[in-house]
Design an enzyme around this catalytic site. Structure first.
Site, mmCIF file in Angstrom:
data_model
loop_
_atom_site.group_PDB
_atom_site.id
_atom_site.type_symbol
_atom_site.label_atom_id
_atom_site.label_comp_id
_atom_site.label_asym_id
_atom_site.label_seq_id
_atom_site.Cartn_x
_atom_site.Cartn_y
_atom_site.Cartn_z
ATOM 1 N N ASP A 154 0.714 -0.849 0.114
ATOM 2 C CA ASP A 154 0.142 -0.010 -0.161
ATOM 3 C C ASP A 154 1.066 1.222 -0.069
ATOM 4 O OD1 ASP A 154 -2.731 -1.651 0.305
ATOM 5 O OD2 ASP A 154 -2.436 -1.259 2.305
ATOM 6 N N GLU A 171 7.096 0.574 7.114
ATOM 7 C CA GLU A 171 6.364 2.213 7.010
ATOM 8 C C GLU A 171 7.152 3.016 6.288
ATOM 9 O OE1 GLU A 171 4.351 2.994 9.547
ATOM 10 O OE2 GLU A 171 4.298 0.812 10.287
ATOM 11 N N GLU A 187 13.380 2.924 5.128
ATOM 12 C CA GLU A 187 12.202 3.153 6.011
ATOM 13 C C GLU A 187 11.231 4.585 6.330
ATOM 14 O OE1 GLU A 187 14.327 0.639 9.478
ATOM 15 O OE2 GLU A 187 16.020 1.733 8.597
ATOM 16 N N ARG A 189 9.910 8.362 4.227
ATOM 17 C CA ARG A 189 8.628 8.920 3.641
ATOM 18 C C ARG A 189 9.795 9.326 2.218
ATOM 19 N NH1 ARG A 189 3.705 10.462 2.692
ATOM 20 N NH2 ARG A 189 3.744 12.470 1.010
ATOM 21 N N SER A 207 11.050 12.104 6.913
ATOM 22 C CA SER A 207 10.929 12.478 6.073
ATOM 23 C C SER A 207 11.602 13.536 5.106
ATOM 24 C CB SER A 207 9.698 13.272 6.389
ATOM 25 O OG SER A 207 9.008 14.267 5.711
ATOM 26 N N GLU A 245 21.539 13.918 11.774
ATOM 27 C CA GLU A 245 21.129 13.601 12.770
ATOM 28 C C GLU A 245 19.906 12.985 13.465
ATOM 29 O OE1 GLU A 245 22.555 14.298 17.312
ATOM 30 O OE2 GLU A 245 21.153 16.046 16.539
ATOM 31 N N ALA A 246 19.494 11.874 13.518
ATOM 32 C CA ALA A 246 18.619 11.037 14.506
ATOM 33 C C ALA A 246 16.972 12.324 15.141
ATOM 34 C CB ALA A 246 17.841 10.297 15.078
ATOM 35 N N GLY A 253 15.474 27.259 5.404
ATOM 36 C CA GLY A 253 15.625 28.142 5.970
ATOM 37 C C GLY A 253 16.400 28.064 7.803
ATOM 38 N N LYS A 265 22.338 30.014 6.248
ATOM 39 C CA LYS A 265 20.752 28.851 5.474
ATOM 40 C C LYS A 265 21.343 27.999 5.257
ATOM 41 C CE LYS A 265 17.779 33.187 5.569
ATOM 42 N NZ LYS A 265 17.330 34.067 4.489
#
Length: 305
Positions: A154, A171, A187, A189, A207, A245-246, A253, A265
């Site tokens: 999915d 995931e 793992e 997006r 993400s 880093e996690a 910005g 920036k």
């Protein structure tokens, strides 16, 4: 005929009033002129009581021009998932406006309008399960690329490009016109338009924005051998051999402190290689530290598909 041409013969699901709902192209091709061998359109009943039928569709399209029909849009999505065209190399302008919203079920696609009748009728024939209501279906219902693993079907849409050796965990998520160019672990997006290089790892819950954050139109690219830590986020591009880093979200910005004390920036570092991005746990500052010649190495056993 130019190099931007593509062709294919597909099987479309057509509704009497809603029109074409989807189209499956088993063997799409680049640069092939089919004008002399377009097959006769054949019609078969799919679900007669619901005014659905199958039709054979033969197309020849110019990939530099926007899609002009549902079948055209589906051929382009198939070209991406068949790994014939890398992400961001073909024109998909207006694709969402062309594609209909469809009820995707275990009994095939149905139009949204009138679906309550479909559900009632199918209950007497063993029932059906609704998988999604969306414009773009799951990739694996149309294309299963060689040499990949997908934990949850999915979460990969038709039009995703998965390089051989890629693993998409349960995931993970890969949108259309996006994906991986080689062996990678996903793992998190990968948004539409994002390209991830060979040997990179998108950590759990990470993400990636589709375009450079801050309202830009520049697509985000992840280089080779990069690592996005769990729950991290990215709105800039990375060159090769970078680590985020996690838990750290780096946008265009974001104010980032360099080793010499200068503050820039995130957009100023976009696309550069060999940086470690982290947040100082004492001061709260986001920092970028040079990584030298160190690289990220994936576990080869996990990606032997």
């Amino acid at each position: 005929m130019t190099s931007s041409m593509a062709s294919g013969t597909g099987i479309a699901t057509v509704h009497a009033t809603a029109g074409v709902l989807d189209c499956w192209f088993p063997s799409p091709r680049l640069g092939e002129d089919m004008s002399a061998s377009i097959p006769t359109v054949s019609t078969t009943t799919v679900q007669g009581m619901f005014s659905l039928r199958h039709e054979t569709k033969s197309l020849k399209i110019d990939l530099d021009q926007p899609p002009t029909s549902v079948e055209d849009a589906y051929l382009r999505l198939h070209l991406l998932s068949h790994r014939l065209c890398p992400p961001r190399t073909i024109n998909l302008d207006g694709l969402f406006a062309i594609l209909p919203n469809v009820v995707w079920t275990t009994q095939g696609p149905f139009p949204v309008e009138g679906f309550d009748e479909v559900r009632a009728q199918m209950r007497n024939q063993g029932g059906l399960t609704v998988l999604a209501v969306d414009k773009i279906p799951r990739m694996v219902d149309y294309v299963v690329p060689r040499g990949v693993r997908i934990g949850d079907a999915d979460r990969v849409r038709l039009g995703a490009y998965l390089g051989e050796g890629t693993t998409v965990m349960h995931e993970g998520f890969v949108n259309f016109n996006a994906g991986t160019l080689g062996t990678s672990m996903v793992e998190g997006r990968i948004s539409a338009g994002v390209v991830v290089g060979e040997g990179s790892d998108v950590g759990g819950g990470a993400s990636i924005m589709g375009t450079l954050s801050g309202g830009g139109t520049e697509m985000v690219t992840i280089g080779e051998r990069c690592l996005l830590g769990a729950q991290s986020g990215l709105g800039i591009s990375l060159g090769d051999d970078c680590i985020v880093e996690a838990g750290l979200y780096v946008t265009a910005g974001t104010k980032i402190t360099l080793p010499d004390g200068a503050i820039v920036k995130g957009s100023e570092l976009s696309g550069q290689s060999n940086w470690l991005y982290l947040r100082d746990s004492i001061t709260g500052q986001v920092k970028a530290l040079p990584r030298g010649e160190r690289t990220v190495t994936l576990n080869t056993q996990l990606h032997r598909n």
